[in-house]
Enzyme design. Structure first.
Site, PDB file in Angstrom:
ATOM      1  N   ARG A   1      11.647  -1.423  11.318  1.00  0.00           N
ATOM      2  CA  ARG A   1      10.340  -1.029  12.492  1.00  0.00           C
ATOM      3  C   ARG A   1      10.385  -1.959  13.407  1.00  0.00           C
ATOM      4  NH1 ARG A   1       5.363   0.562   8.783  1.00  0.00           N
ATOM      5  NH2 ARG A   1       4.201  -0.524  10.604  1.00  0.00           N
TER       6      ARG A   1
ATOM      7  N   ARG B   1      11.915  -5.762   5.199  1.00  0.00           N
ATOM      8  CA  ARG B   1      11.698  -4.434   5.165  1.00  0.00           C
ATOM      9  C   ARG B   1      12.576  -3.436   6.096  1.00  0.00           C
ATOM     10  NH1 ARG B   1       5.483  -1.884   5.080  1.00  0.00           N
ATOM     11  NH2 ARG B   1       5.738  -2.281   7.600  1.00  0.00           N
TER      12      ARG B   1
ATOM     13  N   ARG C   1      -0.042  -8.762  13.898  1.00  0.00           N
ATOM     14  CA  ARG C   1      -0.745  -7.984  13.015  1.00  0.00           C
ATOM     15  C   ARG C   1      -1.435  -8.493  11.873  1.00  0.00           C
ATOM     16  NH1 ARG C   1       4.658  -4.638  10.742  1.00  0.00           N
ATOM     17  NH2 ARG C   1       2.978  -3.477   9.740  1.00  0.00           N
TER      18      ARG C   1
ATOM     19  N   ARG D   1      -9.402   0.755   9.198  1.00  0.00           N
ATOM     20  CA  ARG D   1      -9.132  -0.623   9.494  1.00  0.00           C
ATOM     21  C   ARG D   1     -10.094  -1.227  10.448  1.00  0.00           C
ATOM     22  NH1 ARG D   1      -2.965   0.789   9.297  1.00  0.00           N
ATOM     23  NH2 ARG D   1      -1.977  -1.623   8.974  1.00  0.00           N
TER      24      ARG D   1
ATOM     25  N   LYS E   1       0.802  -1.228   0.064  1.00  0.00           N
ATOM     26  CA  LYS E   1      -0.053   0.261   0.031  1.00  0.00           C
ATOM     27  C   LYS E   1       0.852   1.138  -0.155  1.00  0.00           C
ATOM     28  CE  LYS E   1      -2.241  -0.742   3.826  1.00  0.00           C
ATOM     29  NZ  LYS E   1      -1.593  -2.078   4.194  1.00  0.00           N
TER      30      LYS E   1
HETATM   31  P1  AMP Z   1       0.972   0.890   9.423  1.00  0.00           P
HETATM   32  O1  AMP Z   1       2.408   1.550   9.001  1.00  0.00           O
HETATM   33  O2  AMP Z   1      -0.075   1.058   8.551  1.00  0.00           O
HETATM   34  O3  AMP Z   1       1.395  -0.861   9.164  1.00  0.00           O
HETATM   35  O4  AMP Z   1       0.416   1.115  10.800  1.00  0.00           O
HETATM   36  C1  AMP Z   1       1.346   0.456  11.942  1.00  0.00           C
HETATM   37  C2  AMP Z   1       0.567   0.608  13.333  1.00  0.00           C
HETATM   38  O5  AMP Z   1      -0.090   1.518  13.570  1.00  0.00           O
HETATM   39  C3  AMP Z   1      -0.568  -0.669  13.155  1.00  0.00           C
HETATM   40  O6  AMP Z   1       0.150  -2.005  13.457  1.00  0.00           O
HETATM   41  C4  AMP Z   1      -1.690   0.018  14.243  1.00  0.00           C
HETATM   42  O7  AMP Z   1      -1.000  -0.436  15.619  1.00  0.00           O
HETATM   43  C5  AMP Z   1      -1.468   1.457  13.969  1.00  0.00           C
HETATM   44  N1  AMP Z   1      -2.388   1.812  12.937  1.00  0.00           N
HETATM   45  C6  AMP Z   1      -2.277   2.236  11.802  1.00  0.00           C
HETATM   46  N2  AMP Z   1      -3.592   2.677  11.135  1.00  0.00           N
HETATM   47  C7  AMP Z   1      -4.557   2.322  12.166  1.00  0.00           C
HETATM   48  C8  AMP Z   1      -5.866   2.664  12.000  1.00  0.00           C
HETATM   49  N3  AMP Z   1      -6.586   2.823  11.126  1.00  0.00           N
HETATM   50  N4  AMP Z   1      -6.673   2.059  13.141  1.00  0.00           N
HETATM   51  C9  AMP Z   1      -5.978   1.645  14.304  1.00  0.00           C
HETATM   52  N5  AMP Z   1      -4.451   1.614  14.346  1.00  0.00           N
HETATM   53  C10 AMP Z   1      -3.829   1.862  13.317  1.00  0.00           C
END
Ligand code: AMP
Length: 223
Positions: free
Chosen positions: A162, A129, A173, A90, A16
Site C-alpha cells: 500500500r 506488509r 499515520r 478514529r 486489527k
Molecule cells: P486503514 O486501512 O484503516 O489503515 O486506513 C487507511 C487510511 O484511511 C487512514 O490512514 C486514513 O487516511 C483513512 N481512514 C481510515 N479510517 C478512517 C477514519 N475512521 N477516519 C478518518 N480517516 C480514516
C-alpha cells in the site's frame, strides 16, 4: 443470542484487520472496515473517494463529515443484528456520532476492543506488509505467501505494498494515531467498554484472548 456491536481500536499495524477476519467468521458478524471502504471508493473514483485520496496518501484522517456518513449508512444497511467496526471511530467526533446513532436506535456498544502495539512493532509490521487486491494480508518476513513469491495463496493475484505503508507515511499515520485516536482509549475506558489485547503477541494468541473475552461478555449479559 445477544447482539454483538463491536469496535476494534488500536494503531495501524497492530493486527486489527487480521483479527477482524477471524472474528467475522467466528461470530458471523458483518465486517465494516473503514480503510477498505475508503480504498474501494478511491478505486471506483467516487466523489467521496476522490476527496479522501489526498488525506489517505498523507497519513491524515479523512474529515469526520465524510467518514461518519459513510459508516452510519453501512451500519444501517448491514449491521441490524450486530457489527464489527474496524478503523472507526478514529476521532472524538466520530465516537460521539456513533454513540448518538446507536442511542437513537435503542442499541448499545458491546465493547471497544483495543489491540495495542508499540511504535517499533508497528513500523516493522507495516513496512513489510503486502496485500492482494482482495485484501488478503501477508508480511515479507513473518508471513510470506507459500505458493509463489509475490502472489496471493488464496486467489493468485499479485501482492502489492500500500502507498501509505511506505516509511514516510507510516510515521505520519502514527503521529495521527497518537494525536487523534489514542484519546478514545480513555473515552471508552470511562464508559466501562474498553477491553485490552496485546497486539505484539502471535495472531492466534490474540484471537483466543478475544474469543474468551467475548464469551464472558455474553455470559455476563445473560445474568
Ligand atoms: P486503514 O486501512 O484503516 O489503515 O486506513 C487507511 C487510511 O484511511 C487512514 O490512514 C486514513 O487516511 C483513512 N481512514 C481510515 N479510517 C478512517 C477514519 N475512521 N477516519 C478518518 N480517516 C480514516
Amino acid at each position: 443470542m445477544s447482539e454483538l456491536n463491536l469496535i476494534l481500536l488500536g494503531p495501524p499495524g497492530a493486527g486489527k484487520g487480521t483479527q477482524a477476519d477471524r472474528l467475522k467468521d467466528d461470530f458471523g458478524l458483518p465486517y465494516i472496515g473503514t480503510g477498505d471502504l475508503l480504498r474501494k471508493h478511491k478505486e471506483d473514483a467516487t466523489e467521496l473517494g476522490t476527496e479522501a485520496a489526498s488525506y489517505m496518501a498523507n497519513g491524515d484522517l479523512v474529515p469526520d463529515g465524510l467518514v461518519i456518513r459513510m459508516i452510519l449508512e453501512e451500519i444501517e444497511e448491514k449491521g441490524d443484528d450486530g457489527f464489527l467496526l474496524d478503523g472507526y471511530p478514529r476521532s472524538a467526533g466520530q465516537a460521539e456520532a456513533l454513540a448518538d446513532a446507536l442511542e437513537e436506535a435503542g442499541r448499545k456498544l458491546t465493547a471497544a476492543m483495543l489491540i495495542d502495539a508499540d511504535d517499533a512493532t508497528v513500523i516493522q509490521r507495516l513496512s513489510g506488509r503486502r496485500q492482494c487486491r482482495n485484501g488478503h494480508l501477508y508480511h515479507v518476513d513473518f508471513d510470506p505467501p507459500k505458493n509463489e513469491d509475490g502472489f496471493c495463496d488464496i486467489d493468485g493475484t499479485r501482492l502489492v505494498q500500500r502507498d501509505d505503508d511506505k516509511p514516510a507515511t507510516i510515521g505520519k499515520r502514527l503521529v495521527t494515531y497518537h494525536e487523534k485516536t489514542e484519546p478514545l482509549i480513555d473515552y471508552y475506558d470511562e464508559r466501562g467498554l474498553l477491553r485490552r489485547f496485546d497486539g505484539s503477541r502471535a495472531p492466534a494468541e490474540v484471537h483466543d484472548h478475544i474469543r474468551a473475552t467475548l464469551a464472558t461478555l455474553r455470559l455476563e449479559e445473560r445474568l
